[in-house]
Design a protein around this motif. Structure first.
Motif, PDB file in Angstrom:
ATOM      1  N   ARG A 163       0.859  -1.177   0.000  1.00 46.47           N
ATOM      2  CA  ARG A 163       0.000   0.000   0.000  1.00 46.47           C
ATOM      3  C   ARG A 163       0.896   1.226   0.000  1.00 46.47           C
ATOM      4  N   GLY A 164       0.277   2.369  -0.175  1.00 49.58           N
ATOM      5  CA  GLY A 164       1.051   3.600  -0.171  1.00 49.58           C
ATOM      6  C   GLY A 164       1.958   3.693  -1.376  1.00 49.58           C
ATOM      7  N   ALA A 165       3.147   4.257  -1.174  1.00 47.77           N
ATOM      8  CA  ALA A 165       4.073   4.423  -2.285  1.00 47.77           C
ATOM      9  C   ALA A 165       4.440   3.048  -2.834  1.00 47.77           C
ATOM     10  N   HIS A 166       4.288   2.891  -4.146  1.00 46.60           N
ATOM     11  CA  HIS A 166       4.579   1.596  -4.748  1.00 46.60           C
ATOM     12  C   HIS A 166       6.071   1.369  -4.898  1.00 46.60           C
ATOM     13  N   ILE A 167       6.818   2.447  -4.945  1.00 49.11           N
ATOM     14  CA  ILE A 167       8.263   2.316  -5.109  1.00 49.11           C
ATOM     15  C   ILE A 167       8.938   2.872  -3.858  1.00 49.11           C
ATOM     16  N   ARG A 168      10.078   2.290  -3.519  1.00 50.08           N
ATOM     17  CA  ARG A 168      10.771   2.739  -2.317  1.00 50.08           C
ATOM     18  C   ARG A 168      12.245   2.953  -2.613  1.00 50.08           C
ATOM     19  N   ASP A 169      12.837   3.788  -1.796  1.00 47.66           N
ATOM     20  CA  ASP A 169      14.255   4.118  -1.911  1.00 47.66           C
ATOM     21  C   ASP A 169      15.114   2.862  -1.742  1.00 47.66           C
ATOM     22  N   GLY A 170      16.298   2.871  -2.353  1.00 43.87           N
ATOM     23  CA  GLY A 170      17.188   1.714  -2.274  1.00 43.87           C
ATOM     24  C   GLY A 170      17.803   1.483  -0.902  1.00 43.87           C
ATOM     25  N   ILE A 171      17.774   2.484  -0.051  1.00 40.85           N
ATOM     26  CA  ILE A 171      18.457   2.360   1.248  1.00 40.85           C
ATOM     27  C   ILE A 171      17.591   1.543   2.214  1.00 40.85           C
ATOM     28  N   ASP A 172      18.222   0.739   3.048  1.00 41.59           N
ATOM     29  CA  ASP A 172      17.489   0.116   4.146  1.00 41.59           C
ATOM     30  C   ASP A 172      18.380   0.106   5.390  1.00 41.59           C
ATOM     31  N   LEU A 173      17.866  -0.433   6.474  1.00 41.47           N
ATOM     32  CA  LEU A 173      18.589  -0.342   7.736  1.00 41.47           C
ATOM     33  C   LEU A 173      19.852  -1.196   7.729  1.00 41.47           C
ATOM     34  N   LYS A 174      19.808  -2.295   6.978  1.00 44.75           N
ATOM     35  CA  LYS A 174      21.010  -3.138   6.911  1.00 44.75           C
ATOM     36  C   LYS A 174      22.161  -2.352   6.318  1.00 44.75           C
ATOM     37  N   ARG A 175      21.880  -1.696   5.213  1.00 42.54           N
ATOM     38  CA  ARG A 175      22.932  -0.932   4.546  1.00 42.54           C
ATOM     39  C   ARG A 175      23.399   0.212   5.445  1.00 42.54           C
ATOM     40  N   THR A 176      22.451   0.880   6.074  1.00 41.78           N
ATOM     41  CA  THR A 176      22.793   1.994   6.955  1.00 41.78           C
ATOM     42  C   THR A 176      23.765   1.538   8.039  1.00 41.78           C
ATOM     43  N   MET A 177      23.427   0.444   8.704  1.00 40.60           N
ATOM     44  CA  MET A 177      24.258  -0.038   9.801  1.00 40.60           C
ATOM     45  C   MET A 177      25.606  -0.522   9.281  1.00 40.60           C
ATOM     46  N   PHE A 178      25.573  -1.122   8.108  1.00 42.59           N
ATOM     47  CA  PHE A 178      26.816  -1.632   7.545  1.00 42.59           C
ATOM     48  C   PHE A 178      27.794  -0.492   7.268  1.00 42.59           C
ATOM     49  N   ILE A 179      27.253   0.631   6.824  1.00 42.68           N
ATOM     50  CA  ILE A 179      28.133   1.765   6.533  1.00 42.68           C
ATOM     51  C   ILE A 179      28.772   2.291   7.815  1.00 42.68           C
ATOM     52  N   VAL A 180      28.034   2.242   8.916  1.00 43.39           N
ATOM     53  CA  VAL A 180      28.636   2.669  10.179  1.00 43.39           C
ATOM     54  C   VAL A 180      29.794   1.726  10.527  1.00 43.39           C
ATOM     55  N   ILE A 181      29.597   0.442  10.278  1.00 44.37           N
ATOM     56  CA  ILE A 181      30.678  -0.509  10.578  1.00 44.37           C
ATOM     57  C   ILE A 181      31.901  -0.214   9.705  1.00 44.37           C
ATOM     58  N   ILE A 182      31.668   0.058   8.429  1.00 47.58           N
ATOM     59  CA  ILE A 182      32.778   0.429   7.536  1.00 47.58           C
ATOM     60  C   ILE A 182      33.518   1.632   8.120  1.00 47.58           C
ATOM     61  N   ALA A 183      32.724   2.605   8.610  1.00 50.36           N
ATOM     62  CA  ALA A 183      33.342   3.817   9.148  1.00 50.36           C
ATOM     63  C   ALA A 183      34.181   3.501  10.387  1.00 50.36           C
ATOM     64  N   LEU A 184      33.839   2.407  11.053  1.00 45.17           N
ATOM     65  CA  LEU A 184      34.580   2.041  12.268  1.00 45.17           C
ATOM     66  C   LEU A 184      35.861   1.273  11.972  1.00 45.17           C
ATOM     67  N   VAL A 185      35.954   0.746  10.759  1.00 42.92           N
ATOM     68  CA  VAL A 185      37.094  -0.111  10.446  1.00 42.92           C
ATOM     69  C   VAL A 185      38.451   0.584  10.625  1.00 42.92           C
ATOM     70  N   PRO A 186      38.617   1.840  10.152  1.00 43.20           N
ATOM     71  CA  PRO A 186      39.918   2.484  10.387  1.00 43.20           C
ATOM     72  C   PRO A 186      40.266   2.524  11.875  1.00 43.20           C
ATOM     73  N   CYS A 187      39.318   2.876  12.710  1.00 40.26           N
ATOM     74  CA  CYS A 187      39.568   2.926  14.149  1.00 40.26           C
ATOM     75  C   CYS A 187      39.952   1.540  14.664  1.00 40.26           C
ATOM     76  N   LEU A 188      39.267   0.537  14.167  1.00 38.47           N
ATOM     77  CA  LEU A 188      39.520  -0.823  14.628  1.00 38.47           C
ATOM     78  C   LEU A 188      40.934  -1.268  14.265  1.00 38.47           C
ATOM     79  N   LEU A 189      41.302  -1.075  12.999  1.00 41.50           N
ATOM     80  CA  LEU A 189      42.615  -1.531  12.550  1.00 41.50           C
ATOM     81  C   LEU A 189      43.725  -0.771  13.268  1.00 41.50           C
ATOM     82  N   PHE A 190      43.543   0.543  13.341  1.00 33.12           N
ATOM     83  CA  PHE A 190      44.556   1.317  14.033  1.00 33.12           C
ATOM     84  C   PHE A 190      44.640   0.901  15.501  1.00 33.12           C
TER      85      PHE A 190
END
Lengths: 385, 447
Positions: free
Chosen positions: A44-71
């Motif tokens: 129902r509602g909008a038939h089409i939705r944006d490509g972003i979802d919560l999995k991708r959002t959270m995954f990007i935060v993890i990517i952002a943490l990788v430099p801190c982790l490795l260092f």
């Protein structure tokens, strides 16, 4: 991929309503949706939705943490060997660091995800992706020598009391990772304070004095040491200093911040506001002057302790931060101000940022409330005009 | 033209399959239907029975609570079937059309005033095109509106170009505006896009206030326009009507006949030859799409992809709609699709750089690209809602059924379509329009 899909389709009935393994359906669902975006369509509602979802959002935060982790891994090893005057290669440092850090990460994820899955199972909810980030944040804000059982207890506390009792990701008031950190700090003060910041002190391998942090010295009782102390700005910026695993390097935090800001996942407003708040308060204290901590150049507050890590990764947690645009500015500035205040005025707690953020987590709904009231007032004023 | 109102927030979603500016005069369909479900909160009362003959303009049913509001046949023919759904609620009134339409003739008053225009519109069924704010229901004829707004451009994905479809309707449009002016003592607003609305019927309209807008979708939504021109406060009533429907009114005044023929855009990536088709309100979807759809697994949306309704290939065009959007269904698994999207998809997120910065139109499907979650991300909805309304807080007040908060947060200013883009961008895949719709219903009931 067809092969994987076939396996999933084959075992799926076991997890459905009358299947033998129905009690694991949330777990199955989490694994299935991790591997395949479901074949659902909009109803129902909008038939089409944006490509972003919560999995991708959270995954990007993890990517952002990788430099801190490795260092962080490298730094754990480097400090450990340096304190013993042993020359070590990059690889050796990494290896030692990984030996210390990887078990913490594994334990944090196993504990947290185990509890999350269990709660989701009982409540019949799908597993939310929030813990993917919390599970990575927790190892980065503890000392490398932390006993693993403490990680388990703290993570369990954070997930249950910090999040699940409120209804899971999206409903929590406090940032779960910081909840874990503060729990450790308060429940095990002996283990979490003092000169513990270089791996190997407990075994007697490393001289305790080499584990001193800027916050520890500046806030310590020894005024003479404090007044003679000066922050090595370059080391503090690069992160070649003792501290929790992932938080020492401002540079790595900046890389993480860049990833979060460019992708739009982290709020640049909160980050900037936090920096403005800390700088402002630091400058005020500089103007007052009087003791070494007052006189610490304001910008150095940004470099020492967990400030950068907190401002980039903790304060910006969208759930526990302020939700409104104006609210984010107020929330961030107050975090910065409070961080410096706690550091300088309350030597019992050398690290101010975690308390500042948790306090503002609690205050964020109040801040939002006033922003919303202002919106309502504008609307009501329109009638009068 | 005075100053341009700039709409800075929002997003134009570029899709494959924009209707070309050509019109094929398709043979008139044999089947038409009026769907009471197209009207908000309408409880219909049938006037005709299956098997009766009607002329275009004869009453089919009326509003049970307000019998003056009538719904008339768009074509002449035999009432073929009254389709009922759950609890016998009427879903569709189908008409088997004559090949030559016979029109009922209406008496057109020589001098227009509020009373005689209202009576004529109510009798002819054209009143049903008049939408009221707040709530987006059919206008209550007993209330005097503060203003009447006509949005002359459609900024929605694959939207209809009124410059093209109404190019030859200048006289009827002007006549229709006369009727609107007679209806209200307030202002009639003609809201145009500074670039898109260059046709003279819009720019040379007289006796109305022309407001010029710029910017991307949702600048074409009448709710957004009202918010910037003269916002709705508690107790205000504003009417809105679409320019195509103004033309219908004009035609009735010119000829005394209910002539609901219009150009319908058949658009979308699954359409072989996307273009306009000359047809009549309530047409059968099959009649305007046969041999022109390339995909068996397609969704047939009456209206645009953000707010339209899924009518299926055998359904009927919605009463207010003049476009069909036909796009592929997305009922396929996508391996690791959240991490490595296997095809570009429209987005406002920089985290999907390929999709975000690709300067091309998208083939979009109906997969939501993720599962529904609780509200997590903040500041997203605000990027696409150019109104001083706090969308998340409003939605939460609706979920909490807090009527006072809903009112304070501006529920009178919005209807579902205004928040459709919020629903599109939502990371947590929350059904924003459904929540708002429930809130509006609750408010209309209690308020």
């Amino acid at each position: 991929m067809k092969f994987l899909r076939d396996i999933l389709d084959k075992v799926k009935p076991n997890f459905e309503k009358d299947g033998k393994l129905h009690f694991l359906h949330s777990t199955f669902d989490a694994i299935e949706t991790f591997m395949f975006v479901p074949n659902h369509t909009t109803k129902r509602g909008a038939h089409i939705r944006d490509g972003i979802d919560l999995k991708r959002t959270m995954f990007i935060v993890i990517i952002a943490l990788v430099p801190c982790l490795l260092f962080g891994m490298w730094n754990v090893g480097a400090l450990h060997y340096a304190a013993q005057n042993i020359d070590s290669t990059l690889l050796e440092n990494m290896l030692y660091g990984a030996m210390k850090v990887v078990p913490i990460i594994v334990v944090s994820y196993l504990t947290g995800l185990g509890i999350e899955f269990a709660f989701c199972q009982v409540n019949g909810h799908p597993v939310n992706e929030g813990f993917l980030v919390s599970g990575m944040l927790i190892p980065l804000i503890v000392p490398a020598d932390i006993p693993l059982w403490m990680v388990i207890v703290a993570t369990a506390f954070a997930v249950i009391i910090g999040k699940e009792v409120f209804g899971g990701t999206g409903m929590n008031i406090l940032n779960p990772a910081l909840t874990a950190r503060v729990f450790l700090y308060i429940a095990y003060p002996v283990e979490m304070a003092g000169e513990i910041w270089v791996s190997g002190i407990k075994e007697g391998l490393v001289d305790a004095a080499s584990g001193a942090t800027a916050l520890g010295v500046l806030g310590g009782k020894d005024l003479e040491a404090a007044s003679n102390y000066s922050v090595n700005v370059m080391d503090a910026f690069m992160g070649f200093i003792p501290g929790s695993i992932g938080e020492t390097s401002v540079l790595m935090c900046l890389i993480g911040a860049a990833i979060l800001i460019v992708t739009g996942i982290g709020s640049w407003r909160i980050m900037l506001a936090t920096v403005i708040g800390a700088l402002g308060m630091g400058l005020i204290l500089n103007a007052v002057g009087g003791n070494p901590y007052y006189d610490l150049p304001a910008y150095q507050h940004l470099l020492i302790g967990g400030f950068a890590f907190g401002a980039v990764f903790m304060a910006t947690d969208p759930v526990s931060a302020a939700h409104t645009t104006t609210g984010k500015w107020i929330y961030g500035i107050l975090i910065g101000v409070l961080t410096v205040l706690i550091r300088v005025f309350n030597p019992a707690y050398p690290e101010g940022i975690m308390f500042a953020i948790l306090f503002m987590n609690v205050m964020a709904p109040l801040v939002d409330n006033y922003v919303v009231k202002a919106n309502i007032k504008r609307r009501l004023n329109r009638v009068k005009a | 033209m005075s100053k341009v109102i700039k709409i800075k927030k929002g997003k134009d979603i570029q899709l494959v399959g924009v209707a070309q500016k050509t019109t094929s005069a398709r043979t008139v369909s044999s089947s038409f239907a009026i769907k009471p479900t197209d009207f908000k909160n309408l409880v219909p009362k049938m006037v005709v029975k299956a098997g009766e003959e009607v002329k275009a303009g004869d009453v089919l049913f009326h509003d049970k609570t307000n019998p003056d509001v009538k719904f008339t046949a768009p074509v002449s023919g035999e009432v073929a079937e009254v389709v009922r759904g759950e609890r016998r609620a009427i879903q569709e009134v189908r008409i088997l059309a004559d090949s030559d339409i016979k029109y009922k003739s209406f008496e057109v008053p020589s001098a227009l005033n509020a009373e005689n225009v209202k009576a004529l519109l109510l009798d002819s069924g054209l009143w049903a095109f008049m939408v009221q704010r707040p709530f987006g229901s059919i206008a209550d004829p007993s209330v005097a509106p503060k203003a009447i707004h006509v949005s002359c451009f459609d900024s929605a994905p694959l939207g209809v170009d009124y410059n093209y479809t109404l190019a030859n309707e200048g006289d009827a449009f002007a006549k229709g505006l006369e009727a609107l002016k007679a209806l209200t003592e307030g202002t009639v607003h003609l809201n145009v896009h500074e670039k898109a609305n260059n046709a003279s019927l819009f720019t040379h309209a007289s006796g109305v206030q022309i407001n010029s807008f710029s910017g991307s979708h949702p600048s074409g939504l009448v709710g957004v326009q009202i918010h910037h021109i003269d916002p709705i406060n508690k107790g205000d009533v504003v009417w809105t009507i679409n320019p195509q429907h103004v033309v219908f009114i004009g035609r009735l005044l010119q000829t005394g006949k209910l002539n609901l023929s219009q150009q319908v855009a058949v658009a979308g990536s699954d359409v072989k030859n996307p273009q306009y088709i000359e047809t009549i309100v309530g047409v059968n979807v099959e009649a305007i799409t046969t041999d022109n759809v390339t995909n068996d697994n397609a969704r047939y949306i009456s209206g645009n992809v953000l707010t339209g309704s899924n009518v299926g290939s055998k359904g009927y065009l919605g009463y207010f709609d003049h476009m069909m959007s036909i796009i592929p269904e997305g009922n396929e698994y996508e391996f690791m699709g959240w991490l490595f999207p296997s095809y570009p998809r429209p987005t406002i997120s920089n985290s999907l750089p390929i999709s975000k910065f690709l300067k091309k139109s998208f083939v979009v499907n109906t997969n939501p690209h993720g599962e529904e979650r609780a509200f997590v991300m903040t500041g997203e909805y605000e990027k696409v809602l150019p109104m001083d309304v706090m969308p998340v807080q409003l939605l939460k007040s609706i979920l909490a059924q807090d009527l006072e908060a809903m009112e304070n947060l501006g529920i009178y200013e919005v209807i579902e379509e205004d928040l459709a883009l919020c629903e599109f961008v939502c990371t947590s895949k929350i059904d924003v329009q459904k929540i708002l719709s429930d809130g509006l219903d609750l408010m209309a009931e209690e308020g």
